[in-house]
Write a protein that holds these residues in place. Structure first.
Motif, PDB file in Angstrom:
ATOM      1  N   LEU A  35     -35.791  -0.456   6.448  1.00  0.00           N
ATOM      2  CA  LEU A  35     -36.770   0.627   6.512  1.00  0.00           C
ATOM      3  C   LEU A  35     -38.058   0.276   5.782  1.00  0.00           C
ATOM      4  CD1 LEU A  35     -34.626   3.867   6.135  1.00  0.00           C
ATOM      5  CD2 LEU A  35     -35.847   3.056   8.148  1.00  0.00           C
ATOM      6  N   TRP A  66     -35.135   2.342  13.344  1.00  0.00           N
ATOM      7  CA  TRP A  66     -34.977   3.513  12.473  1.00  0.00           C
ATOM      8  C   TRP A  66     -33.680   4.252  12.780  1.00  0.00           C
ATOM      9  CZ3 TRP A  66     -38.302   6.057   8.824  1.00  0.00           C
ATOM     10  CH2 TRP A  66     -39.476   5.360   8.504  1.00  0.00           C
ATOM     11  N   LEU A  70     -29.585   6.068  10.530  1.00  0.00           N
ATOM     12  CA  LEU A  70     -29.155   7.457  10.378  1.00  0.00           C
ATOM     13  C   LEU A  70     -27.711   7.522   9.877  1.00  0.00           C
ATOM     14  CD1 LEU A  70     -31.703   8.130  12.207  1.00  0.00           C
ATOM     15  CD2 LEU A  70     -30.332  10.014  13.093  1.00  0.00           C
ATOM     16  N   TYR A 152     -36.766  11.039   6.146  1.00  0.00           N
ATOM     17  CA  TYR A 152     -35.613  11.484   6.926  1.00  0.00           C
ATOM     18  C   TYR A 152     -36.057  12.248   8.174  1.00  0.00           C
ATOM     19  CZ  TYR A 152     -33.318  10.206   2.566  1.00  0.00           C
ATOM     20  OH  TYR A 152     -32.889   9.520   1.450  1.00  0.00           O
ATOM     21  N   LYS A 155     -36.719   9.602  10.593  1.00  0.00           N
ATOM     22  CA  LYS A 155     -35.463   9.088  11.156  1.00  0.00           C
ATOM     23  C   LYS A 155     -34.989   9.955  12.311  1.00  0.00           C
ATOM     24  CE  LYS A 155     -33.312   6.714   7.199  1.00  0.00           C
ATOM     25  NZ  LYS A 155     -31.980   6.423   6.618  1.00  0.00           N
ATOM     26  N   GLN A 488     -30.302  13.827   9.435  1.00  0.00           N
ATOM     27  CA  GLN A 488     -31.729  13.634   9.609  1.00  0.00           C
ATOM     28  C   GLN A 488     -32.302  14.254  10.883  1.00  0.00           C
ATOM     29  OE1 GLN A 488     -29.848  10.106   8.846  1.00  0.00           O
ATOM     30  NE2 GLN A 488     -29.415  11.727   7.401  1.00  0.00           N
TER      31      GLN A 488
END
Length: 546
Positions: A35, A66, A70, A152, A155, A488
């Motif tokens: 990330l 991305w 999660l 988040y 995400k 997320q």
């Protein structure tokens, strides 16, 4: 290892060797490195976009990368080694694109020039540089918490973008906005007002992404129709498809046609049974099991093959189905076969080798397919029912489900709603109450299943249309929100609702750990967010305010 991105994280974060989800410290570290690098990719892509340039490979790789980070998606360290290698290459592509466009590359943020090394050993050593704990120590919990709210939210938006992209729908403007916000995050901002503004920008972008995904789904599969979905198995060979990816489900249906295999959806894929382009396959026989957190029990009892297409995977090794589960798309677990290029032959062969169901179970069905097109098609009837007082209140109850205590709140709230109210639901939170017989109002079922979590777009469109027809604002409607937060995607949807100015959202059963008291205070002051309490007390407060 330090992780606070979902409700499974321990109090204070997963400062342990293995997270509650089963994620190892090694995988957690690799996700942090990936990330941080992706923020560097966006730093270059954003400056290229400012000059009207883009690299399509960079834009295609970004949401997928991305998405793999999660909660309950990819646990395979080897896959992250490959993703980090790709991310380093994509950063160079984005840099080259920016240079070719004549972009100013001065004053670059740290992730754009960071060198984490060239192999897994070096990446592991560099991981603390990308870890949340570093920023907590340096910038404090409130600033870090707001940055995590953006992280988040991105995400969740990336996941919805990837779902749309694999169906052939993407927009350059959305890609550019994603890079812009990611690049903003790469600079490690500390201004609280700017962070809140960019959180809402994530919500605005996510609304566009959900609209894009809605178009991708309805263009490919048609608009959902009201459908009574079978929830009990039928005799025969069986293949279960879980996750969110309807493109994978379609490929499986095509490849199993005529092979004597019954296909079932699971979890968030249950709404797929209402799409004409999928329900036309006679061997899509219904849904098996409930929400994601019950999958180990459900999968263990399922006498066939299982394909996990996106998030919500739980450790498949501790039960007896590890030799008949397969992953696809962003999902991964070390040692579990991963299927690529929409080739599901290994899963089909496995399904044929398994015993399947010996007999039909007693039939049970639940209604689905009340997406925006269906509801808007009877808008006059709905408005007439509201005008005459047949429907006095609307409740949006749903979101992500989970295993922690307190989630019966959403069941208790739904069944306690007055008989003259309608309950809109979406996401896997619906499994808490969608088998309850809650009756109807003049032939309209009181529980209207609007679909997957991304179908919050449908609920928003319906709410705005009703408000427009009644000549009032959305917050003036007798519409009440009880949202079950877990991970997320729910964060992205929440930010969309805040972007639209929707207030008095009851959120629970626990609040995200990254929302410090200071940050929560800002959200309460501006949006009147309300932590869930006792269902009956919350219901009384909702009805009093109506």
């Amino acid at each position: 290892m330090y992780c606070v991105q979902c409700e499974q994280s321990n109090k204070g974060g997963c400062a342990v060797k293995v997270g509650s989800c089963g994620k190892s410290a090694t995988v957690a570290d690799m996700q942090d490195v990936l990330l941080r690098l992706m923020q560097g990719v966006s730093a270059y892509a954003d400056r290229a976009a400012a000059k009207g340039a883009r690299d399509e490979q960079v834009d295609a790789f970004t949401p997928h990368a991305w998405f793999t980070t999660l909660t309950n998606v990819n646990f395979d360290a080897g896959r992250f080694d490959a993703l980090i290698t790709q991310a380093l290459a994509m950063r160079e592509r984005a840099k080259a694109c920016a240079i070719a466009a004549g972009a100013d590359l001065s004053d670059l943020p740290e992730p754009a020039t960071w060198n984490p090394g060239a192999n897994a050993e070096e990446w592991a050593a560099a991981a603390p540089f990308a870890a949340i704990q570093r920023f907590m120590d340096r910038d404090g919990p409130s600033i870090t918490g707001l940055r995590n709210l953006i992280l988040y939210g991105l995400k969740g938006t990336a996941a919805y973008s990837e779902h749309a992209r694999v169906l052939g729908h993407e927009e350059a403007a959305i890609c550019a906005e994603f890079h812009r916000i990611s690049a903003f995050l790469a600079a490690d901002p500390t201004d609280m007002a700017a962070l809140i503004a960019q959180s809402l920008a994530v919500g605005a972008m996510n609304l566009k992404v959900m609209e894009l995904l809605d178009a991708a789904n309805t263009t490919r599969f048609g608009h959902p129709e009201v459908t009574m979905v079978r929830m009990t198995p039928v005799a025969g060979k069986a293949l279960l498809v879980s996750g969110h990816d309807m493109g994978d489900l379609e490929a499986i249906l095509q490849q199993t046609q005529g092979k004597g295999i019954n296909v079932y959806t699971h979890g968030e894929l249950m709404p797929a049974n209402a799409y004409p382009g999928l329900k036309k396959y006679a061997h899509l026989v219904g849904n098996y099991g409930g929400a994601w957190q019950d999958q180990q029990r459900d999968f263990d009892a399922f006498p066939g093959a299982i394909v996990m297409t996106s998030n919500c995977l739980i450790n498949p090794e501790i039960k007896g189905y590890g030799d008949r589960i397969f992953t696809a798309g962003p999902v991964g677990w070390a040692g579990i076969p991963h299927l690529t290029d929409h080739d599901f032959a290994p899963a089909i062969a496995c399904a044929l080798a398994q015993p399947g169901f010996a007999a039909d179970a007693p039939e049970q069905r639940v209604p689905a397919g009340f997406a925006r097109n269906t509801v808007m098609g009877v808008a006059d009837t709905l408005l007439d029912m509201i005008g005459k007082g047949d429907v006095k209140n609307l409740f949006l109850i749903g979101g992500c489900d989970g295993a922690r205590p307190g989630r019966n709140y959403f069941h208790d709230l739904a069944v306690a709603t007055p008989k003259d109210s309608l309950v809109l639901t979406l996401g896997c939170g619906k499994f808490r109450f969608n088998r309850e017989d809650m009756g109807d109002i003049k032939g309209v079922p009181r529980v209207l299943d609007m679909g997957q979590c991304n179908d919050a777009f449908s609920a928003i469109q319906v709410a705005m249309a009703v408000a427009g027809a009644l000549g009032c604002g959305v917050n003036d409607l007798p519409l009440h929100y009880a949202i079950s937060w877990f991970e997320q995607k729910a964060t992205a949807v929440l930010l969309t609702m805040l972007h639209l100015g929707i207030k008095k959202i009851h959120l629970g059963p626990t609040l995200p750990q990254f929302l410090t008291p200071e940050v929560l205070g800002v959200l309460v002051e501006n949006f009147d967010i309300r932590p869930t309490g006792e269902a009956k007390e919350d219901l009384a407060r909702m009805l009093e305010a109506a």
